[in-house]
Write an enzyme that holds these catalytic residues in place. Structure first.
Site, short mmCIF file in Angstrom:
data_model
loop_
_atom_site.label_atom_id
_atom_site.label_comp_id
_atom_site.label_asym_id
_atom_site.label_seq_id
_atom_site.Cartn_x
_atom_site.Cartn_y
_atom_site.Cartn_z
N GLU A 77 0.94 -1.21 -0.06
CA GLU A 77 0.13 0.25 0.10
C GLU A 77 0.87 1.26 0.16
OE1 GLU A 77 -3.14 -0.44 -0.24
OE2 GLU A 77 -3.02 -2.39 -0.33
N GLY A 128 1.84 2.53 -3.13
CA GLY A 128 1.50 3.27 -4.33
C GLY A 128 2.33 2.77 -5.66
N LYS A 129 2.84 1.54 -5.31
CA LYS A 129 3.36 0.66 -6.44
C LYS A 129 2.75 0.70 -7.76
CE LYS A 129 4.37 -3.03 -4.57
NZ LYS A 129 3.74 -3.01 -3.26
N LYS A 187 2.99 -8.58 -13.95
CA LYS A 187 2.66 -8.55 -12.41
C LYS A 187 3.43 -9.70 -12.00
CE LYS A 187 1.15 -7.54 -8.42
NZ LYS A 187 1.53 -6.36 -7.52
N ALA A 197 5.31 -7.65 -5.55
CA ALA A 197 4.12 -7.85 -4.38
C ALA A 197 4.81 -7.47 -3.05
CB ALA A 197 3.54 -9.11 -4.19
N GLY A 198 4.19 -6.34 -2.60
CA GLY A 198 4.60 -6.01 -1.38
C GLY A 198 6.13 -5.42 -1.48
N GLY A 250 5.33 7.33 -3.44
CA GLY A 250 4.15 6.81 -4.23
C GLY A 250 2.65 7.53 -3.95
#
Length: 238
Positions: free
Chosen positions: A12, A14-15, A37, A111-112, A170
């Site tokens: 969370e 802003g990637k 992704k 991811a993360g 982000g």
């Protein structure tokens, strides 16, 4: 190889919106773009994932995923709980390399954070970047608490011999507090890498046409944009 890996200091931050901004800016410059992704979690088979959201905002990009899992967990955990084979770094690198033969730029979104595990062997996005020899753009929060995670991630990248071209904030708040304003100078200092942009908070809620028009103004020239760190700091610094 025209591949850029995008990671963050955590979830969370802003990637996906930064990925979309990078893609939109490249498209505006006449380049063909693919968004990959590495491992999508927390969405069903018919739901739009992060790559699809980046394409919605950015425009005519190729979208690809290596795998997706329904629960919003780390990819390795999500794969195990779903009873499915995990994503492995060589698979992600192979998918990116294939896309790179057909596009001017491939943006690989993790991811993360950088060291979130893909599999039981401890494979991570950092391993993907290493296999590709690709630079890693780091997306960071603006405010209090960001300096520690930013420095740790930058140190890990350098310990692996990976290139960190810079940082992008982000979600720059409409009303920045003192910590965020001070961090405009402190973030590049702790990371040993320049600020290459600041995406305004709420940018992902813009209509696609407005997002595409504004995106180059959020990113610095190394990312094909027009954003200027010095001018931004003069306006928003302490």
């Amino acid at each position: 190889m025209p591949v850029l890996v995008i990671t963050g200091t955590g979830t969370e931050v802003g990637k996906t919106v930064v990925t979309a901004a990078v893609a939109a800016t490249a498209l505006a410059g006449g380049r063909s773009v693919a968004v990959l992704k590495a491992a999508q979690t927390g969405v069903g088979p018919d739901e739009a994932g992060d790559a699809q959201e980046a394409a919605r905002l950015a425009g005519d990009v190729t979208v690809a995923e290596v795998a997706r899992f329904p629960e919003p967990l780390a990819p390795g955990t999500a794969a195990r709980r779903a009873g499915r084979a995990p994503v492995r770094p060589p698979e992600v690198a192979e998918a990116a390399a294939k896309l790179a033969t057909e596009h001017d730029l491939v943006v690989v979104e993790g991811a993360g954070g950088l060291l979130v595990r893909f599999d039981a062997a401890g494979g991570t996005l950092a391993d993907v970047a290493g296999l590709l020899g690709a630079p890693v753009l780091l997306v960071v929060p603006a405010g209090l608490g960001t300096l520690n995670t930013t420095e740790l991630t930058a140190r890990e990248l350098r310990s692996r011999g990976l290139e960190l071209p810079g940082l992008v904030i982000g979600r720059w708040p409409a009303v920045a507090d003192l910590a965020a304003r001070c961090n405009l100078a402190d973030l590049p200092d702790v990371a040993g890498a320049p600020l290459l942009g600041a995406v305004p908070e709420g940018a992902g809620s813009l209509a696609p046409a407005g997002f595409r028009a504004a995106a180059p103004g959020w990113l610095a020239p190394p990312l094909d944009g027009t954003w200027n760190a010095g001018a931004f700091g003069d306006r928003h610094g302490p």
